[in-house]
Design an enzyme around this catalytic site. Structure first.
Site, PDB file in Angstrom:
ATOM      1  CG  HIS A  98      -2.298   0.583   0.853  1.00  0.00           C
ATOM      2  ND1 HIS A  98      -3.422   0.384   1.610  1.00  0.00           N
ATOM      3  CD2 HIS A  98      -2.707   1.392  -0.157  1.00  0.00           C
ATOM      4  CE1 HIS A  98      -4.450   1.013   1.087  1.00  0.00           C
ATOM      5  NE2 HIS A  98      -4.039   1.644   0.015  1.00  0.00           N
ATOM      6  CG  ASP A 125      -5.865  -0.245   5.025  1.00  0.00           C
ATOM      7  OD1 ASP A 125      -5.640  -1.245   5.723  1.00  0.00           O
ATOM      8  OD2 ASP A 125      -4.982   0.346   4.376  1.00  0.00           O
ATOM      9  CG  HIS A 127      -3.559  -1.734   9.102  1.00  0.00           C
ATOM     10  ND1 HIS A 127      -3.858  -2.727   8.192  1.00  0.00           N
ATOM     11  CD2 HIS A 127      -3.077  -2.354  10.203  1.00  0.00           C
ATOM     12  CE1 HIS A 127      -3.560  -3.901   8.721  1.00  0.00           C
ATOM     13  NE2 HIS A 127      -3.091  -3.709   9.934  1.00  0.00           N
ATOM     14  CG  ASP A 129      -2.060   2.191   5.731  1.00  0.00           C
ATOM     15  OD1 ASP A 129      -1.644   1.441   6.621  1.00  0.00           O
ATOM     16  OD2 ASP A 129      -2.540   1.770   4.663  1.00  0.00           O
ATOM     17  CG  HIS A 142       2.939  -1.696   4.393  1.00  0.00           C
ATOM     18  ND1 HIS A 142       2.463  -2.981   4.228  1.00  0.00           N
ATOM     19  CD2 HIS A 142       3.393  -1.630   5.670  1.00  0.00           C
ATOM     20  CE1 HIS A 142       2.627  -3.667   5.355  1.00  0.00           C
ATOM     21  NE2 HIS A 142       3.181  -2.866   6.230  1.00  0.00           N
ATOM     22  CG  ASP A 228      -4.751  -3.038   2.646  1.00  0.00           C
ATOM     23  OD1 ASP A 228      -4.905  -4.270   2.676  1.00  0.00           O
ATOM     24  OD2 ASP A 228      -3.758  -2.471   3.132  1.00  0.00           O
ATOM     25  CG  ASP A 230      -5.250  -5.048   5.535  1.00  0.00           C
ATOM     26  OD1 ASP A 230      -6.074  -4.110   5.474  1.00  0.00           O
ATOM     27  OD2 ASP A 230      -4.051  -4.863   5.796  1.00  0.00           O
ATOM     28  CD  GLU A 273      -0.113  -4.154   1.858  1.00  0.00           C
ATOM     29  OE1 GLU A 273       0.398  -5.287   2.012  1.00  0.00           O
ATOM     30  OE2 GLU A 273       0.518  -3.093   2.068  1.00  0.00           O
TER      31      GLU A 273
END
Length: 305
Positions: A98, A125, A127, A129, A142, A228, A230, A273
């Site tokens: 990412h 996402d 996260h 980030d 990332h 992303d 995830d 990702e």
């Protein structure tokens, strides 16, 4: 008129903490991304893969791992995405980790400035980030792309699109967040990012979340989705290097994508990702392609226009 779509592979894991996402673009191709989009009426050109430096797999230096390699890859991504936008095409960046969102979104922001358009970024996402070299626990870039895009990072990344910051925090809607480092959490609050975390989605539902995330879009708004993988619950998508339990279900994710499609404003997309080395029989790539199909208008229900 068919939608003009370009696939851009960016096979690198230089910004990640685990190897394997460099194989993500090919896994998406194996899962029939191009034929699926073509069946939805898109005219698709696969531009192949970008070239960049290999992953040296070294320790962080001054809070960053592989900074020069990350800069080189993001420059390639920026040029490729900007070129497709200038040609009137919708770029889909196939990651890769990412950190590549820096190059992609800085190119989109540059295009929007030149066209006099507003920009909305949906960051799907687990996260936020939003780390920097001072607060990152790992040095993996990332975990830093949103912060870099908002002007907080090393000069070669922050200045990539020729305008600092590339975007304003108010342009971003983060959805599905459930793993944020302590220092990062304070910084997110300080910068005023709009975050729809998993507790919000649990309490208010995905429909209400997406209504707010998509509010105030108009014909002069370019919508960029940075997806992303995830973002999804690992029971649905195990093929990622940073799994976090408690993410959106398959149906919640489908609703999210269908509501984005209903907005009619999607102008560019990152798919990031995906790690085939951690996947089960390419299951995660196939789920990602199904969700991308929903982004491009494939609906679960027959609906009258």
């Amino acid at each position: 008129m068919p939608r003009l779509v370009s696939l851009i592979g960016a096979p690198t894991d230089v910004g990640a903490g685990a190897r394997g996402v460099s194989m993500g673009p090919e896994a998406l191709r194996v899962a029939n991304l191009q034929p699926v989009l073509e069946r939805l009426g898109c005219q698709v050109l696969d531009r192949g893969n970008l070239n960049g430096p290999p992953n040296p797999w070294q320790a962080p230096v001054d809070g960053y791992r592989h900074l020069s390699e990350v800069v080189a890859w993001n420059r390639e991504v920026h040029t490729a995405v900007y070129h497709e936008l200038q040609a009137g095409r919708l770029p889909i960046l196939l990651g890769g980790d990412h950190c590549l969102g820096i190059g992609s979104i800085s190119a989109v922001a540059r295009h929007c400035r030149e066209q006099g358009k507003k920009l909305r970024v949906l960051w799907l996402d687990a996260h936020a980030d939003f780390n920097t070299s001072l607060i990152t626990p790992s040095g993996n870039i990332h975990g830093m792309p949103v912060a870099c895009l908002c002007g907080h990072g090393p000069a070669p990344l922050v200045e990539l699109g020729g305008h600092v910051p590339a975007i304003q925090p108010s342009w971003v809607r983060q959805i599905g967040i459930r793993s944020v480092d302590e220092g990062e959490k304070r910084f997110v609050h300080e910068m005023g990012l709009e975050v729809f975390d998993m507790r919000y989605i649990d309490e208010m539902g995905m429909r209400h979340t997406m209504e707010l995330a998509l509010a105030m879009l108009d014909a002069h708004t370019h919508l960029h989705v940075s997806f992303d993988v995830d973002f999804l619950d690992p029971d649905v998508a195990p093929g990622v290097g940073t799994t976090v339990r408690g993410g959106p279900t398959y149906r919640e994710a489908q609703l999210c994508m269908e509501m984005i499609a209903d907005s009619g404003r999607l102008g560019s997309l990152d798919v990031m990702e995906l790690n085939p080395a951690l996947d089960v029989r390419n299951q995660t790539a196939e789920v990602a392609v199904e969700l991308i199909a929903s982004l491009f208008g494939k609906s679960t229900l027959m609906r009258r226009g």
